[in-house]
Design an enzyme around this catalytic site. Sequence first.
Site, PDB file in Angstrom:
ATOM      1  NE  ARG A   1      47.275  -7.355 133.416  1.00  0.00           N
ATOM      2  CZ  ARG A   1      47.122  -6.557 134.462  1.00  0.00           C
ATOM      3  NH1 ARG A   1      46.151  -5.689 134.483  1.00  0.00           N
ATOM      4  NH2 ARG A   1      47.934  -6.643 135.488  1.00  0.00           N
TER       5      ARG A   1
ATOM      6  CE  LYS B   1      56.346   5.500 148.754  1.00  0.00           C
ATOM      7  NZ  LYS B   1      54.924   5.411 149.076  1.00  0.00           N
TER       8      LYS B   1
ATOM      9  N   GLY C   1      54.642  -3.890 136.778  1.00  0.00           N
ATOM     10  CA  GLY C   1      54.219  -3.096 135.630  1.00  0.00           C
ATOM     11  C   GLY C   1      55.337  -2.361 134.920  1.00  0.00           C
TER      12      GLY C   1
ATOM     13  N   GLY D   1      51.019  -6.340 141.221  1.00  0.00           N
ATOM     14  CA  GLY D   1      50.827  -6.555 142.657  1.00  0.00           C
ATOM     15  C   GLY D   1      50.812  -8.038 143.003  1.00  0.00           C
TER      16      GLY D   1
HETATM   17  P1  AMP Z   1      57.392   0.621 142.073  1.00  0.00           P
HETATM   18  O1  AMP Z   1      55.938   0.850 141.782  1.00  0.00           O
HETATM   19  O2  AMP Z   1      57.727   0.503 143.528  1.00  0.00           O
HETATM   20  O3  AMP Z   1      58.007  -0.477 141.233  1.00  0.00           O
HETATM   21  O4  AMP Z   1      58.104   1.971 141.684  1.00  0.00           O
HETATM   22  C1  AMP Z   1      58.111   2.455 140.395  1.00  0.00           C
HETATM   23  C2  AMP Z   1      58.372   3.908 140.462  1.00  0.00           C
HETATM   24  O5  AMP Z   1      59.618   4.130 141.093  1.00  0.00           O
HETATM   25  C3  AMP Z   1      58.474   4.532 139.099  1.00  0.00           C
HETATM   26  O6  AMP Z   1      57.403   5.417 138.946  1.00  0.00           O
HETATM   27  C4  AMP Z   1      59.810   5.268 139.134  1.00  0.00           C
HETATM   28  O7  AMP Z   1      59.733   6.551 138.601  1.00  0.00           O
HETATM   29  C5  AMP Z   1      60.111   5.345 140.613  1.00  0.00           C
HETATM   30  N1  AMP Z   1      61.538   5.489 140.858  1.00  0.00           N
HETATM   31  C6  AMP Z   1      62.532   4.723 140.432  1.00  0.00           C
HETATM   32  N2  AMP Z   1      63.728   5.205 140.778  1.00  0.00           N
HETATM   33  C7  AMP Z   1      63.505   6.358 141.442  1.00  0.00           C
HETATM   34  C8  AMP Z   1      64.339   7.338 142.044  1.00  0.00           C
HETATM   35  N3  AMP Z   1      65.666   7.210 142.019  1.00  0.00           N
HETATM   36  N4  AMP Z   1      63.760   8.391 142.638  1.00  0.00           N
HETATM   37  C9  AMP Z   1      62.419   8.513 142.649  1.00  0.00           C
HETATM   38  N5  AMP Z   1      61.558   7.622 142.114  1.00  0.00           N
HETATM   39  C10 AMP Z   1      62.093   6.549 141.516  1.00  0.00           C
END
Ligand code: AMP
Length: 395
Positions: free
Chosen positions: A38, A199, A352, A375
Amino acid sequence: MNKKTIKDIDVNGKRVLVRCDFNVPLDKETGKITNDLRIKAAIPTIQYLLDHNAKVILCSHLGKPKGEVKKSLSLKPVAEKLSEYLGFEVKLAKDIVGESAKELVANLEEGKAILLENVRFDAREEENNTEFSKELASIADIYVNDAFGTAHRAHSSTAGVAEFLPSVAGFLIEKEVQMLGDKLNNPQRPFVAILGGAKVSDKIKVIENLLTKVDTIIIGGGMTYTFLKAMGYEIGNSICELDRIDIAKETLEKAKNAGVKLVFPKDTVCADEFKNDANQKVVPSTNIPEGYQGLDIGPEAILEFTEILKNAKTVMWNGPLGVFEFENFAKGTNAIAKVLSEINAVTVVGGGDSVSAIEKGGFSNKITHVSTGGGASLEFLEGKPLPGIECLDNK
Ligand code: AMP
């Protein structure tokens, strides 16, 4: 971009307040900066202003001091890094808009820069307090926002101050808007998006916005299983948002109507526990056994995704395809990072975790654009106006 940039105004001899995103990760024990992407990303704007004889007043937040002065979140290490990159001592004010800052600004020479202390040491920053915005504006003649990573927040130093000064974008914001906006709005086709992460709820708006632009969306990561459940498959103990099943069904329908292909991983690496050394096996994603949870995409999925990506001309990637923090479940994410570095396409990576995977693999210089905003890039991709950009003067 319809906003003015530093090239559209005369900065010669002017006091220019530049909001950067110096929110860099620090080593908990030594306090040293562990990744200065950054800071590096802010240099072109700062250097341009110095070269054009501006008096540069830099500011940023760092971490979450919540309105209190916290020594561990001082911008001192940033000032040292900036001094190294710019080749002269960038002095750090002891405060934000107090005696120390005012004195440094009063003595600031043209073609030199100083840094104000962490703007979040003052609680009024995050409240977007008008008085605080005015105080910030009072020490400058021009405001430049180059903090893309914080542009989705309406705070005093990211938006409020723009009410009181001529306000323009720096090169980083300009580049981010060009890459995440123009390039993806007028893509070379086929345009493939890869969306991962934990999610569905975090990504649903991004998916909906992308349905009007892309040809294919590859889905991986935790959100896969909410979709698979919505399609009636067995997902074992995989992460699933039961309250989003209906939205997932609606999205599947919308994609069909828009003629966009949604591709899910054919196979999954599942585990009997949520830990790195859990027992694991590869199963069809549509039939994950009870007691097992999907933690990564499987080898067939990697092959299928690779084939799709090889034919793409534009690729946007956001979110890991598995629990990549666990080395044993990082294969899918790492494989996709590598493919992106090898294909002949415009490649844009945001968020990230996907950015970390690209950096870890040493692929950054083979990617067209690595976004500095997690974000902010997501909100931008959702099609939301970002306050830190909206507040700037139109061309
Ligand atoms: P995000 O912040 O929504 O991009 O999510 C990132 C997080 O999703 C990371 O910490 C990953 O460990 C988690 N993640 C990715 N795939 C899975 C999975 N199959 N089950 C649980 N967590 C997951």
